[in-house]
Design a protein around this motif. Structure first.
Motif, mmCIF file in Angstrom:
data_model
loop_
_atom_site.group_PDB
_atom_site.id
_atom_site.type_symbol
_atom_site.label_atom_id
_atom_site.label_comp_id
_atom_site.label_asym_id
_atom_site.label_seq_id
_atom_site.Cartn_x
_atom_site.Cartn_y
_atom_site.Cartn_z
ATOM 1 N N PRO A 1 0.706 -1.188 -0.108
ATOM 2 C CA PRO A 1 0.085 -0.022 -0.062
ATOM 3 C C PRO A 1 0.758 1.289 -0.036
ATOM 4 O O PRO A 1 1.914 1.340 0.872
ATOM 5 N N ILE A 2 0.475 2.189 -0.804
ATOM 6 C CA ILE A 2 1.241 3.646 -1.004
ATOM 7 C C ILE A 2 0.292 4.506 -0.721
ATOM 8 O O ILE A 2 -0.915 4.638 -1.307
ATOM 9 N N LYS A 3 0.682 5.301 0.361
ATOM 10 C CA LYS A 3 -0.298 6.354 0.777
ATOM 11 C C LYS A 3 -0.490 7.540 -0.048
ATOM 12 O O LYS A 3 -1.569 8.076 -0.183
ATOM 13 N N GLY A 4 0.464 7.652 -1.028
ATOM 14 C CA GLY A 4 0.208 8.760 -2.060
ATOM 15 C C GLY A 4 0.076 8.299 -3.412
ATOM 16 O O GLY A 4 -0.505 7.387 -3.761
ATOM 17 N N SER A 5 0.930 8.474 -4.338
ATOM 18 C CA SER A 5 1.250 8.190 -5.504
ATOM 19 C C SER A 5 2.122 7.149 -6.306
ATOM 20 O O SER A 5 3.230 7.234 -5.471
ATOM 21 N N VAL A 6 1.730 6.383 -7.140
ATOM 22 C CA VAL A 6 2.721 5.612 -7.691
ATOM 23 C C VAL A 6 2.892 6.176 -9.160
ATOM 24 O O VAL A 6 1.766 6.307 -9.815
ATOM 25 N N PHE A 7 4.160 6.350 -9.780
ATOM 26 C CA PHE A 7 4.474 7.128 -11.064
ATOM 27 C C PHE A 7 5.265 6.262 -11.821
ATOM 28 O O PHE A 7 6.394 6.117 -11.478
ATOM 29 N N PHE A 8 4.583 5.460 -12.827
ATOM 30 C CA PHE A 8 5.506 4.738 -13.727
ATOM 31 C C PHE A 8 6.091 5.718 -14.936
ATOM 32 O O PHE A 8 5.106 6.168 -15.611
ATOM 33 N N ARG A 9 7.026 5.689 -15.286
ATOM 34 C CA ARG A 9 7.634 6.373 -16.521
ATOM 35 C C ARG A 9 8.428 5.752 -17.131
ATOM 36 O O ARG A 9 9.527 5.116 -16.671
ATOM 37 N N ASN A 10 8.280 5.891 -18.481
ATOM 38 C CA ASN A 10 9.100 5.235 -19.450
ATOM 39 C C ASN A 10 9.647 3.779 -19.122
ATOM 40 O O ASN A 10 10.751 3.321 -19.155
ATOM 41 N N CYS A 11 8.394 3.117 -19.068
ATOM 42 C CA CYS A 11 8.458 1.680 -18.545
ATOM 43 C C CYS A 11 8.149 0.812 -19.579
ATOM 44 O O CYS A 11 7.069 1.358 -19.990
ATOM 45 N N LYS A 12 8.399 -0.520 -19.700
ATOM 46 C CA LYS A 12 7.761 -1.316 -20.779
ATOM 47 C C LYS A 12 7.781 -2.891 -20.596
ATOM 48 O O LYS A 12 8.704 -3.204 -19.808
#
Length: 317
Positions: A62-73
């Protein structure tokens, strides 16, 4: 003194790595430049960023705020968070629990399913991250950069199971976590979300705050899904008296005094005969507990719309 190295996985290749329960304890975490890795964060965190990862399997508690995926494949993930965002990603397959509307941007080939996972510490980690197990909008994706005539995202197959995407960890250290990927044991109730409903009959059930609200809601879910009904969506939200009038209509007055105790938990079930079965189950199993259940098939779809329209406004959806 926090050492950022303890909260970073960077530049790894062909490795299995992770953090055991209690080891992240609400800090932020960074995952970057990893390839062909299996990564497991079995704890709650503040925020997580995942940059430039290729062909990885990732579990994020669990992540209290945000999860941010960038430039993943070509990554496969199991994620629970308050906010989910991707930018410039290709082919991510995600079993998701997200409290707000997930957002994708400049991303293609995205596939989503409902979070399903269990280990003993997970319930407390959800609490520590301030997330409700009943607030999960996993299938309500907002594509920030839609392309006309193309669909950048879809849903995973209905029969998709987590181990086919993110296998259990193979390292000795991480094997200590007692994981179950059995959907019926999942800490998050597995919902149909935006998938096609099987029937034109739905039923709304609402539990009011008390010592056993979560347990009661789970019990009703088990009883109903055990009888072949489908759980479409769940929600935990606070209500005021005026909301009760809008949602519960003529029987609002009997429920208004219960609203002061805390948020309500609402469940939508779908299937032919859902209303009758839900009423009889509530009468048999929860005889001492006040529960709102749709009165008839005719009023039920209106109940569902009234409640979820109110809840979406409340949560700024």
């Amino acid at each position: 003194q926090v050492d950022p190295k303890d909260y970073t996985f960077s530049g790894l290749k062909d490795e299995t790595v992770g953090r055991l329960p209690g080891k992240v304890a609400g800090q932020q975490f960074v995952i970057q430049d990893c390839e062909n890795c299996s990564i497991y964060i079995f704890d709650h965190s503040a925020t997580i960023t995942i940059d430039d990862c290729v062909n990885c399997q990732i579990f994020l508690g669990p992540i209290k705020g945000s999860v941010f995926f960038r430039n993943c494949k070509d990554c496969k993930c199991v994620v629970a968070c308050q906010q989910f965002r991707t930018r410039d990603c290709r082919k991510l397959e995600v079993f998701l629990c997200c409290a707000t509307q997930p957002i994708i941007e400049s991303s293609t080939g995205m596939k989503f399913g409902c979070f399903q996972y269990y280990y003993p510490e997970l319930a407390l980690q959800f609490k520590d991250a301030g997330l409700s197990i009943f607030n999960n909008t996993w299938s309500n994706i907002h594509d920030f950069t839609p392309v006309s005539g193309e669909n950048n995202w879809g849903l995973l197959p209905e029969n998709a199971v987590v181990p086919d995407y993110v296998p259990l960890p193979s390292s000795e250290e991480l094997k200590a976590v007692r994981i179950s990927t059995d959907a019926t044991k999942s800490i998050i109730p597995v919902t149909r979300g935006r998938r096609q409903k099987s029937s034109d009959e739905s039923c709304l059930a609402v539990f009011f705050a008390g010592d056993y609200t979560t347990a009661n809601a789970r019990k009703l879910i088990d009883e109903m899904t055990g009888k072949g009904f489908q759980l479409v969506q769940t929600k935990e939200v606070s209500m005021q008296a005026e909301d009760a009038h809008r949602v519960f209509q003529q029987c609002a007055s009997e429920f208004i005094p219960l609203l002061e105790k805390g948020p309500v938990v609402a469940l939508e079930f779908n299937g032919d005969g859902a209303v009758e079965r839900c009423q009889s189950t509530v009468n048999d199993v929860f005889s001492g507990t006040k529960v709102f259940v749709s009165k008839s098939k005719a009023s039920a779809s209106q109940d569902v719309d009234n409640f979820y329209n109110f809840a979406d406004m409340q949560m700024g959806m």
